[in-house]
Design a protein around this motif. Structure first.
Motif, PDB file in Angstrom:
ATOM      1  N   GLY A 185       3.951   6.652 -10.961  1.00  0.00           N
ATOM      2  CA  GLY A 185       2.834   6.160 -10.164  1.00  0.00           C
ATOM      3  C   GLY A 185       2.104   7.285  -9.461  1.00  0.00           C
ATOM      4  O   GLY A 185       2.622   8.395  -9.287  1.00  0.00           O
ATOM      5  N   LEU A 186       0.881   6.977  -9.037  1.00  0.00           N
ATOM      6  CA  LEU A 186       0.018   7.988  -8.433  1.00  0.00           C
ATOM      7  C   LEU A 186       0.306   8.228  -6.964  1.00  0.00           C
ATOM      8  O   LEU A 186      -0.025   9.294  -6.431  1.00  0.00           O
ATOM      9  CB  LEU A 186      -1.448   7.570  -8.585  1.00  0.00           C
ATOM     10  N   TYR A 187       0.893   7.246  -6.290  1.00  0.00           N
ATOM     11  CA  TYR A 187       1.033   7.318  -4.846  1.00  0.00           C
ATOM     12  C   TYR A 187       2.503   7.249  -4.441  1.00  0.00           C
ATOM     13  O   TYR A 187       3.273   6.456  -5.007  1.00  0.00           O
ATOM     14  CB  TYR A 187       0.268   6.169  -4.187  1.00  0.00           C
ATOM     15  N   PRO A 188       2.918   8.027  -3.442  1.00  0.00           N
ATOM     16  CA  PRO A 188       4.315   7.976  -3.005  1.00  0.00           C
ATOM     17  C   PRO A 188       4.690   6.625  -2.406  1.00  0.00           C
ATOM     18  O   PRO A 188       5.865   6.262  -2.378  1.00  0.00           O
ATOM     19  CB  PRO A 188       4.403   9.092  -1.962  1.00  0.00           C
ATOM     20  N   THR A 189       3.701   5.874  -1.963  1.00  0.00           N
ATOM     21  CA  THR A 189       3.950   4.583  -1.319  1.00  0.00           C
ATOM     22  C   THR A 189       4.025   3.421  -2.298  1.00  0.00           C
ATOM     23  O   THR A 189       4.416   2.320  -1.916  1.00  0.00           O
ATOM     24  CB  THR A 189       2.822   4.281  -0.314  1.00  0.00           C
ATOM     25  N   GLY A 190       3.650   3.659  -3.583  1.00  0.00           N
ATOM     26  CA  GLY A 190       3.566   2.531  -4.511  1.00  0.00           C
ATOM     27  C   GLY A 190       2.627   1.465  -3.955  1.00  0.00           C
ATOM     28  O   GLY A 190       1.604   1.773  -3.332  1.00  0.00           O
ATOM     29  N   TYR A 191       2.980   0.205  -4.179  1.00  0.00           N
ATOM     30  CA  TYR A 191       2.148  -0.883  -3.662  1.00  0.00           C
ATOM     31  C   TYR A 191       2.400  -1.173  -2.190  1.00  0.00           C
ATOM     32  O   TYR A 191       1.746  -2.036  -1.605  1.00  0.00           O
ATOM     33  CB  TYR A 191       2.385  -2.162  -4.479  1.00  0.00           C
ATOM     34  N   ARG A 192       3.334  -0.459  -1.572  1.00  0.00           N
ATOM     35  CA  ARG A 192       3.481  -0.596  -0.117  1.00  0.00           C
ATOM     36  C   ARG A 192       2.246  -0.052   0.588  1.00  0.00           C
ATOM     37  O   ARG A 192       1.906  -0.481   1.677  1.00  0.00           O
ATOM     38  CB  ARG A 192       4.718   0.145   0.386  1.00  0.00           C
ATOM     39  N   GLY A 193       1.618   0.919  -0.045  1.00  0.00           N
ATOM     40  CA  GLY A 193       0.413   1.477   0.556  1.00  0.00           C
ATOM     41  C   GLY A 193      -0.779   0.563   0.349  1.00  0.00           C
ATOM     42  O   GLY A 193      -1.459   0.181   1.285  1.00  0.00           O
ATOM     43  N   ARG A 194      -1.005   0.219  -0.899  1.00  0.00           N
ATOM     44  CA  ARG A 194      -2.121  -0.670  -1.239  1.00  0.00           C
ATOM     45  C   ARG A 194      -1.748  -1.416  -2.498  1.00  0.00           C
ATOM     46  O   ARG A 194      -1.349  -0.804  -3.481  1.00  0.00           O
ATOM     47  CB  ARG A 194      -3.409   0.129  -1.453  1.00  0.00           C
ATOM     48  N   THR A 195      -1.860  -2.715  -2.454  1.00  0.00           N
ATOM     49  CA  THR A 195      -1.563  -3.494  -3.644  1.00  0.00           C
ATOM     50  C   THR A 195      -2.687  -3.317  -4.665  1.00  0.00           C
ATOM     51  O   THR A 195      -3.759  -2.798  -4.353  1.00  0.00           O
ATOM     52  CB  THR A 195      -1.408  -4.978  -3.306  1.00  0.00           C
TER      53      THR A 195
END
Length: 580
Positions: free
Chosen positions: A73-83
């Motif tokens: 994935g592109l973000y360390p937060t996964g969908y916790r950051g943004r769905t």
């Protein structure tokens, strides 16, 4: 925080933790309940310990969310950051009817709009042209001029919503109509955000909705890339589409390889224009199909990110990680829907949507159960929307980044699909070498780039079409032999279900649209229209960027057909060679 800011001696897990903590500190993690249904807390990501990571040779390929090669994935937060963005594809009848559907989608929780155009619009024809007879408003919305675009987005402020437009052949004039509609709303176009498909390669490969020969289309696409990069930095001028390649019958690996090869071609186009890859590559996005083989689809999405990152970094020289990111939209597989026992399509769509989510899609469209029969009814469109919302709100899949990462099966499939794609890339590049005279150093000169040369040769030779046809034929044989099964079609065919009520577009839509178009022609300043079209053609005959002159033609209410027909007269039309 980039990986370059973290000491090399730090483990991947520690680097991920630092990036995740930085996202939390910046308020980029949602305030939500990240526990199981039973109340058990779950971590944002799972993976090996630092010691186990160092001993596992796979980790260089797998990595961690938010770090190169972005497999997870592109973000360390996964969908916790943004769905993911819920972006429902919709369009039928006239602009007013579609506008009402858009308002329904947004009111019920849709996060973005995706415009489906009717066949005349997709082919750059006006509603009153002979070729449009019987097709107006039937597979999407009819758009003849900027006035239709005004109505399409009436009471929907374009600066507040991301808009995807699924159109390629006449994408640039339609984009100009979108910009003019935003101007008329008083919106600053520099802040617009959305996606234009524009992917002409896949038209020659699979969907067949082109206007001109390939080279003039590439000229327009290059102009569009330059214009948006300079004037609308958040807008994505290209959505490289594998969806239509897969719907035509390709395998998952072919869909992935053909799509990424097309993407590499557009990177080469930008570089040939002297553009900075770190600046324009973030404006490229992708559009994939999510089919029914659950794990294969997840592996495909993960492999796509990894391949794109490596090629952009190592071959095309992108040093900014955002230029290495593969952002993609997913649509569930229309070709998987069946007319028999259509209620089963709800299940198929849910499984496909879940695969897209577990593969890390950035936005998603879920097909309606009746789309194999007709345009979706309001009720079936709502069920499709609610399918995404159930996944997002009830299942817990947004709590953990890449939850299947490290699975022996998923990682093996990811590696195998990547290897198959690399073989296809090599074949395409070799095709681009044929018929070209090597330089003294053994290299070959390509007008745009080696992958582009291979794609154009593959189109000319019918190679892509042949590969897809062979794959489709093999699958059909497997169905007929019963080796592959479709519930309700070749297995479990008994049913108590009844025929569905479907949406039908009245013939009055075409009659009214043609009448409206006629009135608009009478009311406009034809001298202004002709002057603008002449200026556009003058730009086409020079190295001048064509977007500003095309915008002037649209502001004058030149129609889509008038713009495209003027360019057909200038550039000619493309007819696919007959093959036997």
């Amino acid at each position: 925080m980039s990986d370059s800011a973290v000491p090399e001696t730090t483990s991947g897990r520690d680097r991920w933790q630092q990036r995740f903590d930085a996202a939390v500190a910046k308020g980029r993690v949602r305030d939500a309940d990240f526990t199981t249904l039973s109340g058990m807390a779950v971590e944002p990501v799972y993976g090996p310990s630092a010691e186990a990571e160092a001993a596992d040779e796979r980790m260089e390929r797998i990595g961690w969310p938010g770090s190169y090669p972005f497999t997870r994935g592109l973000y360390p937060t996964g969908y916790r950051g943004r769905t993911w963005t819920i972006r429902q594809f919709a369009g039928f009848g006239n602009a007013q009817q579609t506008n009402e559907r858009y308002k329904m989608i947004l009111a019920r929780g849709g996060g973005g709009l995706s415009v489906a155009f009717d066949m005349p619009t997709l082919m750059g024809r006006d509603s009153d042209e002979t070729q449009s007879l019987g097709e107006v408003g039937h597979c999407g919305v009819a758009i003849d001029s900027a006035s239709d675009m005004d109505i399409l987005f009436s009471d929907i402020t374009l600066s507040d919503v991301t808009t995807s437009m699924t159109i390629s052949g006449p994408a640039v004039p339609v984009f100009c109509m979108y910009l003019v509609a935003a101007e008329r709303q008083g919106v600053d176009i520099s802040g617009l955000n959305g996606t234009l498909q524009t992917d002409i390669f896949k038209e020659y490969i699979a969907q067949k909705e082109w206007l001109f020969p390939p080279e003039p289309h590439l000229r327009l696409i290059g102009d569009l890339m330059e214009y948006t990069s300079e004037n609308i930095p958040d807008y994505k001028p290209l959505s490289v589409s594998g969806y239509h390649i897969r719907e035509a019958g390709s395998t998952a690996a072919q869909e992935l390889a053909f799509t990424l090869a097309d993407g590499f071609g557009y990177v080469e186009l930008g570089l040939s224009r002297g553009m900075d890859v770190n600046k324009f590559a973030p404006g490229l996005s992708f559009f994939f199909d999510s089919h029914l083989d659950f794990f294969e689809e997840i592996a495909k999405f993960r492999a796509a990110r990894r391949i794109w990152a490596r090629w952009l970094r190592d071959i095309y020289g992108a040093t900014d990680e955002r230029a290495q990111w593969l952002r993609f939209h997913t649509q569930t597989a229309g070709v998987s829907l069946t007319a028999q026992q259509p209620l089963n399509n709800v299940v198929r769509t849910a499984v496909e949507a879940l695969a897209a989510v577990l593969g890390g899609t950035n936005s998603l469209h879920t097909n309606a159960l009746d789309e194999t029969l007709a345009l979706p009814t309001e009720q079936s469109a709502e069920v499709a929307l609610r399918t995404q919302q159930v996944l997002m709100e009830e299942t817990g899949v947004a709590n953990v980044a890449d939850p299947l990462g490290g699975s022996w099966y998923v990682e093996e499939l990811t590696d195998r699909i990547e290897a198959e794609a690399e073989k296809i890339f090599e074949t395409i590049r070799r095709m681009g070498e044929r018929g070209r005279t090597p330089r003294a150093d053994g290299t070959v000169d390509h007008p745009i780039g080696p992958m582009t040369s291979g794609i154009l040769r593959g189109i000319e030779d019918g190679w892509f079409q042949s590969e897809i046809a062979d794959s489709a034929f093999e699958y059909q044989i497997a169905l007929e032999k019963g080796l592959k099964k479709i519930v309700g079609v070749n297995v479990h065919t008994e049913s108590v279900s009844h025929e569905l009520e479907i949406l039908r577009v009245s013939h009055e839509v075409e009659r009214d649209q043609v009448s409206l178009l006629g009135r608009r022609r009478e009311e406009r300043d034809m001298g202004r229209v002709q002057t603008a079209l002449d200026a556009m053609l003058s730009a086409a005959r020079s190295d001048e960027n064509m977007i500003p002159s095309m915008l002037e033609a649209v502001r004058a209410e030149a129609t889509l057909g008038e713009i495209c027909n003027a360019l057909r007269d200038e550039w000619g039309v493309y007819r696919e060679p007959a093959r036997f």
